[in-house]
Design an enzyme around this catalytic site. Structure first.
Site, PDB file in Angstrom:
ATOM      1  N   ASP A 128       0.810  -1.231   0.000  1.00  0.00           N
ATOM      2  CA  ASP A 128       0.000   0.000   0.000  1.00  0.00           C
ATOM      3  C   ASP A 128       0.841   1.278   0.000  1.00  0.00           C
ATOM      4  O   ASP A 128       0.368   2.337   0.404  1.00  0.00           O
ATOM      5  CB  ASP A 128      -0.965   0.037   1.196  1.00  0.00           C
ATOM      6  CG  ASP A 128      -1.894  -1.160   1.218  1.00  0.00           C
ATOM      7  OD1 ASP A 128      -2.676  -1.312   0.269  1.00  0.00           O
ATOM      8  OD2 ASP A 128      -1.818  -1.959   2.177  1.00  0.00           O
TER       9      ASP A 128
ATOM     10  N   ALA B 254      -4.114  -7.933  -4.995  1.00  0.00           N
ATOM     11  CA  ALA B 254      -3.406  -6.660  -5.151  1.00  0.00           C
ATOM     12  C   ALA B 254      -4.425  -5.519  -5.257  1.00  0.00           C
ATOM     13  O   ALA B 254      -5.538  -5.707  -5.762  1.00  0.00           O
ATOM     14  CB  ALA B 254      -2.525  -6.693  -6.393  1.00  0.00           C
TER      15      ALA B 254
ATOM     16  N   HIS C 132      -3.801  -1.688  -6.331  1.00  0.00           N
ATOM     17  CA  HIS C 132      -2.925  -0.591  -6.725  1.00  0.00           C
ATOM     18  C   HIS C 132      -3.774   0.536  -7.298  1.00  0.00           C
ATOM     19  O   HIS C 132      -4.298   0.430  -8.406  1.00  0.00           O
ATOM     20  CB  HIS C 132      -1.902  -1.081  -7.753  1.00  0.00           C
ATOM     21  CG  HIS C 132      -1.026  -2.181  -7.246  1.00  0.00           C
ATOM     22  ND1 HIS C 132      -0.089  -2.821  -8.029  1.00  0.00           N
ATOM     23  CD2 HIS C 132      -0.929  -2.741  -6.004  1.00  0.00           C
ATOM     24  CE1 HIS C 132       0.532  -3.735  -7.303  1.00  0.00           C
ATOM     25  NE2 HIS C 132       0.038  -3.711  -6.078  1.00  0.00           N
TER      26      HIS C 132
ATOM     27  N   GLN D 236       2.031  -6.346  -3.231  1.00  0.00           N
ATOM     28  CA  GLN D 236       2.236  -6.390  -1.782  1.00  0.00           C
ATOM     29  C   GLN D 236       3.584  -5.758  -1.422  1.00  0.00           C
ATOM     30  O   GLN D 236       4.054  -4.892  -2.143  1.00  0.00           O
ATOM     31  CB  GLN D 236       2.057  -7.823  -1.282  1.00  0.00           C
ATOM     32  CG  GLN D 236       0.656  -8.357  -1.626  1.00  0.00           C
ATOM     33  CD  GLN D 236       0.611  -9.857  -1.643  1.00  0.00           C
ATOM     34  OE1 GLN D 236       1.224 -10.508  -2.466  1.00  0.00           O
ATOM     35  NE2 GLN D 236      -0.137 -10.420  -0.716  1.00  0.00           N
TER      36      GLN D 236
ATOM     37  N   GLY E 105      -8.840  -6.657   8.131  1.00  0.00           N
ATOM     38  CA  GLY E 105      -8.852  -5.951   9.391  1.00  0.00           C
ATOM     39  C   GLY E 105      -8.577  -4.467   9.223  1.00  0.00           C
ATOM     40  O   GLY E 105      -8.831  -3.880   8.170  1.00  0.00           O
ATOM     41  N   ARG E 106      -8.022  -3.853  10.255  1.00  0.00           N
ATOM     42  CA  ARG E 106      -7.847  -2.409  10.321  1.00  0.00           C
ATOM     43  C   ARG E 106      -6.613  -1.973   9.544  1.00  0.00           C
ATOM     44  O   ARG E 106      -5.590  -2.654   9.538  1.00  0.00           O
ATOM     45  CB  ARG E 106      -7.739  -1.988  11.790  1.00  0.00           C
ATOM     46  CG  ARG E 106      -7.650  -0.509  12.056  1.00  0.00           C
ATOM     47  CD  ARG E 106      -7.813  -0.252  13.549  1.00  0.00           C
ATOM     48  NE  ARG E 106      -6.850  -1.005  14.338  1.00  0.00           N
ATOM     49  CZ  ARG E 106      -5.620  -0.591  14.647  1.00  0.00           C
ATOM     50  NH1 ARG E 106      -5.207   0.605  14.210  1.00  0.00           N
ATOM     51  NH2 ARG E 106      -4.821  -1.320  15.395  1.00  0.00           N
TER      52      ARG E 106
ATOM     53  N   ASP F 232       2.546  14.767   0.717  1.00  0.00           N
ATOM     54  CA  ASP F 232       1.590  15.809   1.078  1.00  0.00           C
ATOM     55  C   ASP F 232       1.261  15.761   2.572  1.00  0.00           C
ATOM     56  O   ASP F 232       0.879  16.783   3.157  1.00  0.00           O
ATOM     57  CB  ASP F 232       0.309  15.682   0.247  1.00  0.00           C
ATOM     58  CG  ASP F 232      -0.239  14.258   0.233  1.00  0.00           C
ATOM     59  OD1 ASP F 232       0.544  13.324  -0.036  1.00  0.00           O
ATOM     60  OD2 ASP F 232      -1.445  14.088   0.483  1.00  0.00           O
TER      61      ASP F 232
END
Length: 427
Positions: A9, A37, A39, A219, A295-296, A326
């Site tokens: 990510d 994936a 992306h 990944q 999950g989180r 940013d």
């Protein structure tokens, strides 16, 4: 060759899109992972697609995708992805796709078994996308001569036998699966074979000589099946190893530049070590929400210890792409309005660990012991640097060649114009 030096990510998709937007790329080659994936690529006009199996350069006219034999191919998910691409203005994605016939197939039976195992783990879940990719790899290792593969989709009788054997083995092990009958699956798989160009492994050598190619990893290196923090890993080689092997087979070993991608914050989806995690960081990621399987989505400060380990595991890179800058931007906007920004810090060492040393691939007991150490470790922080790219270069001993301040290609800036200008492809 583009890999993520974190837990995934970090922005591989937006970097691959930028590469395809700034040079005449012939093909994006996928060399690991599968439909799990995610992306994300955003265009200036707001169009957005989450690339899973298609290469992240597909928004660019004429750029092709090749799924190598190291990809686990899910024809059902591929069809859904092609439909979404058509809806956002890319009607010919399937026409620009080739798939190696040796690639494993992900099926509804793999997906159902994946979810059943993860549910059974209860509070000890490893974290999974729930799409059956790891299950397909495990079945392929256990039954290499019987595992369904892409080329089988051209032979309905053979595919029927292999799907039935797969279903029966998994049902005997796990009980009834939430998956359709074999006869209901066959039309989708045989339709896939009629629609998509299925090729042999020799095809890629011609592709690599036809024009500039980008190898797009999936990944992150810290999730690697052999070098990640077991058991919170993926069933996939996430380093450059598969891409290196494909290049060597084509007689082009060493003819690609290695680009590692990192966020200015270190993140991971689901359980497992994240030493610099800081729940007080006021950050969210709308494209990585909490979900029942992964999950989180967790945020931490920049973890130079973990990223140095990823660099060592991957065999080094020629340069870095540093994304999400940013988040570390100025405290005031161009019209002098205050911005709410997180207080980001940089971790160069842990309280008990200065450097993580890679071990031999395959020693999962060693990796599990390393995981236990990381779950006990605590970060030691430096204050936020005034110049993040320079600080990352110093902490990792590797040049930052590309910076990203927004999800679009237009939000990228080259720091080293010799390294990343079009035509400087080989190292």
């Amino acid at each position: 060759m583009v890999v993520d030096l974190g837990y995934g990510d970090a922005g591989k998709g937006t970097v691959v899109d930028w590469l395809c937007a700034t040079r005449p790329v012939h093909t994006v080659v996928r060399f690991n992972g599968g439909a799990q994936a995610a992306h994300n690529v955003v265009l200036p006009d707001g169009r957005h697609h989450t690339f899973a199996q298609f290469g992240a350069g597909t928004f660019r006219p004429g750029v092709r995708t090749h799924l190598s034999r190291h990809v686990v191919v899910d024809p059902l998910a591929l069809a859904a992805e092609a439909d979404h691409l058509a809806a956002v203005g890319v009607p010919d994605a399937l026409d620009r796709l080739t798939v190696d016939g040796e690639a494993l197939l992900a099926t509804p039976y793999h997906r159902a078994a994946n979810r059943a195992r993860e549910i059974a783990r209860g509070a000890d879940r490893h974290g999974s996308c729930g799409l059956g990719v790891g299950e397909a790899v495990a079945y392929g290792l256990a039954h290499p001569d019987e595992a369904p593969r892409v080329a089988d989709c051209r032979s309905p009788a053979l595919l029927r036998r292999r799907l039935a054997a797969l279903r029966d083995r998994l049902t005997a092990e796990l009980g009834p699966l939430d998956a359709p009958p074999v006869e209901d699956c066959l039309p989708a798989f045989t339709g896939f074979a009629r629609r998509v160009a299925i090729v042999d492994r020799a095809h890629l050598a011609g592709v690599l000589r036809a024009g500039t190619c980008v190898f797009e990893g999936a990944q992150g290196v810290l999730l690697d099946e052999w070098h990640g923090f077991h058991p919170y890993t993926t069933w996939s080689t996430t380093t450059f190893a598969n891409a290196d092997g494909l290049l060597a087979e084509a007689g082009l070993a060493g003819e690609a530049r290695r680009l590692g991608v990192l966020r200015v914050v270190t993140t991971r989806h689901g359980p497992g070590p994240l030493v610099t995690e800081d729940p007080t960081l006021p950050l969210t990621d709308p494209r990585n929400p909490t979900n029942p399987w992964q999950g989180r989505f967790r945020f931490g400060h920049f973890d130079a210890v973990a990223h140095r380990y990823a660099l060592d595991v991957a065999g080094g890179v020629d340069g870095l792409a540093l994304t999400h800058l940013d988040l570390a931007g100025p405290a005031r906007s161009a019209d002098d309005r205050p911005r709410r920004r997180p207080r980001l810090r940089l971790c160069r060492r842990y309280d008990t660990i200065d450097r993580l040393e890679p071990g031999p691939p395959g020693d999962l007991d060693r990796q599990a012991a390393l995981t236990a150490r990381l779950l006990r470790a605590r970060p030691v922080y430096d204050d936020a640097p005034a110049d993040w790219p320079a600080a990352v270069e110093d902490a990792l001993g590797t040049p930052v060649e590309l910076t990203s301040h927004s999800p679009t290609a237009e939000g990228k800036a080259v720091r080293n114009r010799t390294a990343l200008t079009p035509g400087a492809g080989a190292r």
